[in-house]
Structures are given as C-alpha cells and as structure tokens.
Design a protein around this motif. Structure first.
Motif, mmCIF file in Angstrom:
data_model
loop_
_atom_site.group_PDB
_atom_site.id
_atom_site.type_symbol
_atom_site.label_atom_id
_atom_site.label_comp_id
_atom_site.label_asym_id
_atom_site.label_seq_id
_atom_site.Cartn_x
_atom_site.Cartn_y
_atom_site.Cartn_z
ATOM 1 N N ILE A 1 6.611 54.708 12.424
ATOM 2 C CA ILE A 1 7.380 55.092 13.602
ATOM 3 C C ILE A 1 7.634 56.583 13.586
ATOM 4 N N ARG A 2 7.993 57.115 12.440
ATOM 5 C CA ARG A 2 8.435 58.501 12.360
ATOM 6 C C ARG A 2 7.310 59.497 12.603
ATOM 7 N N MET A 3 6.149 59.288 12.035
ATOM 8 C CA MET A 3 5.109 60.317 12.072
ATOM 9 C C MET A 3 3.823 59.904 12.782
ATOM 10 N N GLY A 4 3.598 58.638 12.982
ATOM 11 C CA GLY A 4 2.324 58.179 13.535
ATOM 12 C C GLY A 4 2.238 58.305 15.048
ATOM 13 N N ASP A 5 1.057 57.989 15.557
ATOM 14 C CA ASP A 5 0.884 57.986 17.009
ATOM 15 C C ASP A 5 1.097 56.565 17.536
ATOM 16 N N ARG A 6 1.081 56.416 18.840
ATOM 17 C CA ARG A 6 1.397 55.130 19.470
ATOM 18 C C ARG A 6 0.371 54.065 19.111
ATOM 19 N N ASP A 7 -0.915 54.405 19.081
ATOM 20 C CA ASP A 7 -1.941 53.408 18.752
ATOM 21 C C ASP A 7 -1.794 52.899 17.325
ATOM 22 N N ALA A 38 14.586 42.766 12.823
ATOM 23 C CA ALA A 38 15.691 43.429 13.529
ATOM 24 C C ALA A 38 16.546 44.223 12.547
ATOM 25 N N ALA A 39 16.844 43.635 11.404
ATOM 26 C CA ALA A 39 17.656 44.333 10.401
ATOM 27 C C ALA A 39 16.950 45.590 9.911
ATOM 28 N N GLU A 40 15.652 45.504 9.652
ATOM 29 C CA GLU A 40 14.902 46.672 9.183
ATOM 30 C C GLU A 40 14.863 47.778 10.230
ATOM 31 N N ILE A 41 14.666 47.404 11.480
ATOM 32 C CA ILE A 41 14.619 48.415 12.544
ATOM 33 C C ILE A 41 15.979 49.098 12.680
ATOM 34 N N PHE A 42 17.054 48.331 12.661
ATOM 35 C CA PHE A 42 18.382 48.938 12.764
ATOM 36 C C PHE A 42 18.703 49.779 11.530
ATOM 37 N N ARG A 43 18.258 49.367 10.367
ATOM 38 C CA ARG A 43 18.448 50.166 9.146
ATOM 39 C C ARG A 43 17.687 51.486 9.267
ATOM 40 N N PHE A 44 16.455 51.410 9.761
ATOM 41 C CA PHE A 44 15.654 52.619 9.973
ATOM 42 C C PHE A 44 16.382 53.559 10.935
ATOM 43 N N GLY A 45 16.877 53.012 12.030
ATOM 44 C CA GLY A 45 17.604 53.830 13.006
ATOM 45 C C GLY A 45 18.840 54.466 12.410
ATOM 46 N N SER A 46 19.577 53.694 11.657
ATOM 47 C CA SER A 46 20.788 54.203 11.028
ATOM 48 C C SER A 46 20.462 55.310 10.030
ATOM 49 N N ASN A 47 19.433 55.107 9.226
ATOM 50 C CA ASN A 47 19.036 56.107 8.241
ATOM 51 C C ASN A 47 18.517 57.390 8.880
ATOM 52 N N GLN A 49 19.646 58.551 11.947
ATOM 53 C CA GLN A 49 20.630 58.983 12.941
ATOM 54 C C GLN A 49 20.137 58.781 14.379
ATOM 55 N N ILE A 50 19.562 57.625 14.641
ATOM 56 C CA ILE A 50 19.070 57.291 15.975
ATOM 57 C C ILE A 50 20.098 56.373 16.621
ATOM 58 N N PRO A 51 20.545 56.693 17.839
ATOM 59 C CA PRO A 51 21.506 55.814 18.518
ATOM 60 C C PRO A 51 20.804 54.544 19.014
ATOM 61 N N MET A 52 20.709 53.565 18.151
ATOM 62 C CA MET A 52 19.936 52.359 18.438
ATOM 63 C C MET A 52 20.454 51.596 19.656
ATOM 64 N N GLU A 53 21.750 51.729 19.934
ATOM 65 C CA GLU A 53 22.309 51.024 21.087
ATOM 66 C C GLU A 53 21.653 51.508 22.383
ATOM 67 N N GLN A 87 9.993 56.283 18.570
ATOM 68 C CA GLN A 87 9.097 57.418 18.323
ATOM 69 C C GLN A 87 9.393 58.561 19.287
ATOM 70 N N ASP A 88 9.538 58.232 20.561
ATOM 71 C CA ASP A 88 9.815 59.263 21.571
ATOM 72 C C ASP A 88 11.124 59.982 21.269
ATOM 73 N N TYR A 89 12.129 59.216 20.874
ATOM 74 C CA TYR A 89 13.429 59.808 20.542
ATOM 75 C C TYR A 89 13.289 60.776 19.365
ATOM 76 N N ILE A 90 12.575 60.348 18.331
ATOM 77 C CA ILE A 90 12.392 61.190 17.142
ATOM 78 C C ILE A 90 11.639 62.459 17.509
#
Length: 187
Positions: A1-7, A38-47, A49-53, A87-90
């Motif tokens: 998510i952080r560094m890759g492209d959409r494909d 879901a837990a992993e995605i929210f953990r990733f967001g929290s780590n 600083q992404i406003p997952m809401e 990805q877009d947010y990052i």
C-alpha cells in the motif's frame, strides 16, 4: 500500500484473498479472514497516522462490507478500491510534506540570500532533511538545483540594486550575498 502502484496492490490483494475462493472453505473461515484483514488494515492506518474513519467510516463498516460481499471477487474489488484510497492519501501527504519543506527552503533563501554562508547543508540542517534527499526533491519541485535557485535570487537582487545610482558595486556584492566583489563582478 505504502510504496507500490495500483496494479501491484490489486495483484497482492488477489493473491492474499485467493485462498478462500478455493472449494471447501467455510463461511466461518471467510469471516475470520475478513476480521483479521480489517484489523490489519486499521493497524496499518494507525501506524501510519492515516485517518481511517475518512476512508472506511468505522471498523464495523469495513467488516460489514466484507461480510456483505456476494463473492470473493466482489470483496477483492471493494478492498482494492479502499486500499487504493489509502495509497492516494499517503501519496498526497508525501507530496504535501515535500512541497512544504521546499516552500520553507524558498522562503528561507528569499529572506536570507544576503547571508554569504548559505549552503545547501545549512538549509537542510534547518529543515531536518538530508542534502541528497533535499536536492532530489528541490529539483523535482522547482526544476532547478538549489545552487541555481540561490544564484538566481542573488542576481535578481543585484540587478535591482545596480539600477540604483547611489549603490557601489562592493555594496551590491555584499548585499547580494557575495563576500568578494571581484568574484561578484566576474559573475
């Protein structure tokens, strides 16, 4: 998510989710998978600083979307879109950060070009970034190297000062950030 492209992201999601499209996978295993994902995605967001809401709403909404999917493919599509938003947010945050420190560097140069001791290292120390990274980003954002930009700012000030009849070359050089008036005259 952080560094890759959409494909690449879509391929990874499909590979990760592919196991539960095999025959014989129970609905319970599918639901456990959705909860863990879901837990992993929210953990990733929290780590990160992404406003997952703002992307998913609540964690419950993420889980509900997973449970309401009619097929694994529908879940993959939804998850690809949601992770694409992350990805877009990052990317946007990264762009804002780089633009911010380039803007700060430009502001600093415009207010301090008369300082003979301005160097890229000085600016990087103030901004807290490495000179290699700064140079790359500065060139990408402005189309100029830092040295070229500083030179242009100093020369614009020198031209302005030279239009005044009462200012001596030595003073123009000094006020434009050059310690040596002979070097300044050559430039």
């Amino acid at each position: 998510i952080r560094m890759g492209d959409r494909d690449t992201l879509k391929q990874q999601i499909k590979a990760c989710c592919g196991w539960f499209s095999r025959p014989g996978i129970s609905i319970q295993k599918y639901r456990i998978f959705i909860l863990e994902f879901a837990a992993e995605i929210f953990r990733f967001g929290s780590n990160n600083q992404i406003p997952m809401e703002t992307i998913f709403g609540s964690a419950e909404q993420l889980v509900d979307c997973g449970f309401q999917s009619e097929s694994p493919e529908e879940f993959w599509d939804w998850l690809s879109e949601a992770c694409g938003k992350i990805q877009d947010y990052i990317r946007q945050e990264r762009a804002n950060t780089t633009k911010s420190f380039v803007t700060k560097a430009i502001d600093y140069v415009q207010s301090s070009y008369g300082d003979k001791n301005i160097t890229i290292e000085t600016v990087c120390r103030i901004l807290g970034v490495s000179s290699a990274y700064f140079s790359t980003v500065f060139k990408k954002e402005t189309g100029k190297t830092f040295s070229d930009y500083l030179f242009e700012i100093r020369m614009e000030e020198a031209k302005r000062l030279l239009r005044e009849d009462t200012v001596k070359i030595k003073d123009v050089a000094e006020r434009s950030g050059y310690a040596d008036s002979r070097y300044f005259s050559k430039v």
